[in-house]
Design an enzyme around this catalytic site. Structure first.
Site, mmCIF file in Angstrom:
data_model
loop_
_atom_site.group_PDB
_atom_site.id
_atom_site.type_symbol
_atom_site.label_atom_id
_atom_site.label_comp_id
_atom_site.label_asym_id
_atom_site.label_seq_id
_atom_site.Cartn_x
_atom_site.Cartn_y
_atom_site.Cartn_z
ATOM 1 N N TYR A 134 0.413 -1.487 -0.176
ATOM 2 C CA TYR A 134 -0.067 -0.505 0.018
ATOM 3 C C TYR A 134 0.870 1.131 -0.409
ATOM 4 C CZ TYR A 134 -3.908 -2.905 1.461
ATOM 5 O OH TYR A 134 -4.695 -4.314 1.763
ATOM 6 N N HIS B 59 -4.420 6.597 -1.203
ATOM 7 C CA HIS B 59 -4.313 6.517 0.340
ATOM 8 C C HIS B 59 -3.830 7.104 1.126
ATOM 9 C CE1 HIS B 59 -8.473 6.269 1.391
ATOM 10 N NE2 HIS B 59 -8.869 5.059 1.921
ATOM 11 N N TYR C 224 -5.665 -1.262 9.252
ATOM 12 C CA TYR C 224 -6.421 -0.706 7.929
ATOM 13 C C TYR C 224 -7.118 0.755 8.128
ATOM 14 C CZ TYR C 224 -4.541 -4.945 5.503
ATOM 15 O OH TYR C 224 -3.775 -6.015 5.340
ATOM 16 N N ASN D 109 -10.441 1.685 7.796
ATOM 17 C CA ASN D 109 -11.780 1.642 8.696
ATOM 18 C C ASN D 109 -11.489 1.174 9.700
ATOM 19 O OD1 ASN D 109 -10.899 -1.051 8.195
ATOM 20 N ND2 ASN D 109 -12.997 -1.973 7.035
ATOM 21 N N ASP E 148 -5.815 11.467 3.186
ATOM 22 C CA ASP E 148 -6.072 12.161 1.323
ATOM 23 C C ASP E 148 -7.043 12.651 1.413
ATOM 24 O OD1 ASP E 148 -6.699 8.986 2.224
ATOM 25 O OD2 ASP E 148 -7.756 9.097 0.016
ATOM 26 N N ASN F 195 -12.821 6.167 4.756
ATOM 27 C CA ASN F 195 -13.195 5.039 5.772
ATOM 28 C C ASN F 195 -12.791 5.665 7.007
ATOM 29 O OD1 ASN F 195 -15.056 3.786 4.319
ATOM 30 N ND2 ASN F 195 -13.189 2.206 3.462
#
Length: 204
Positions: A25, A30, A82, A84, A109, A130
């Site tokens: 990632y 993000h 993560y 969320n 972001d 999220n």
């Protein structure tokens, strides 16, 4: 809610870079919050280390001082979960360091702001993000500061969820270091000079 400048007796700020952990990632749009948090850690002069809660990496130090003297106490954080699930670690850190919600800063972001621009504000909704939604739920409040780093809307008919989880373009990567540096400047201004002055300087 307080928007006054931080001073020597105003207590610690919790500055949270939002992102997803892991190398797969790392280059995604993000994860701009992680990149800005890394830049701030360089300015503090320390590397991230696991917090005893086990759910975040943190750096403790000061921003805005001169020659390592003075400045405002900050805890920089990168949740180790993560996006969320961000709220849980943020809430835990806020309680551990006794940071009120108005001295929490989320760096994230923002689809609705063009790339290479930003906005700084306090409060508001989550706009489908999220990480912000999770923070609002866990903190039982949305009245934290936000440094909203623009990534722009996806081209054509691309799904926004796929767009944020994609890498920056080659042309964007040339500009990205300057955007990260400016966002870090905005965080530093926010905790040392307050919201009004920061908005005047950085809300492009």
């Amino acid at each position: 809610m307080s928007t006054t400048p931080a001073g020597a007796d105003s207590g610690v700020w919790l500055v949270v870079g939002l992102g997803n952990p892991g190398p797969s990632y790392a280059g995604h749009r993000h994860n701009i919050g992680y990149l800005v948090a890394d830049e701030l850690a360089d300015r503090v002069g320390s590397g991230f280390r696991p917090h005893k809660s086990g759910r975040a990496d943190v750096v403790e130090g000061r921003l805005g001082g001169t020659g390592g003297i003075g400045g405002v106490r900050v805890v920089l954080a990168r949740p180790r979960c993560y996006m969320n699930e961000t709220g849980g670690p943020v809430s835990t850190l806020a309680k551990f360091y006794k940071v009120p919600v108005e001295r929490i800063v989320a760096i994230h972001d923002e689809l609705d702001i063009p790339f290479d621009t930003m906005r700084v504000k306090i409060g508001g909704g989550d706009n489908g993000h999220n990480g912000l939604r999770s923070m609002r739920r866990s903190l039982d409040s949305g009245d934290f500061h936000r440094v909203r780093v623009g990534i722009g809307r996806p081209p054509g008919r691309q799904d926004p969820a796929a767009f944020v989880l994609s890498n920056y373009s080659s042309s964007e990567r040339k500009v990205l270091p300057f955007q990260v540096d400016r966002a870090a400047d905005a965080v530093e201004s926010l905790v040392t000079e307050g919201l009004d002055k920061t908005q005047s300087r950085f809300n492009s």
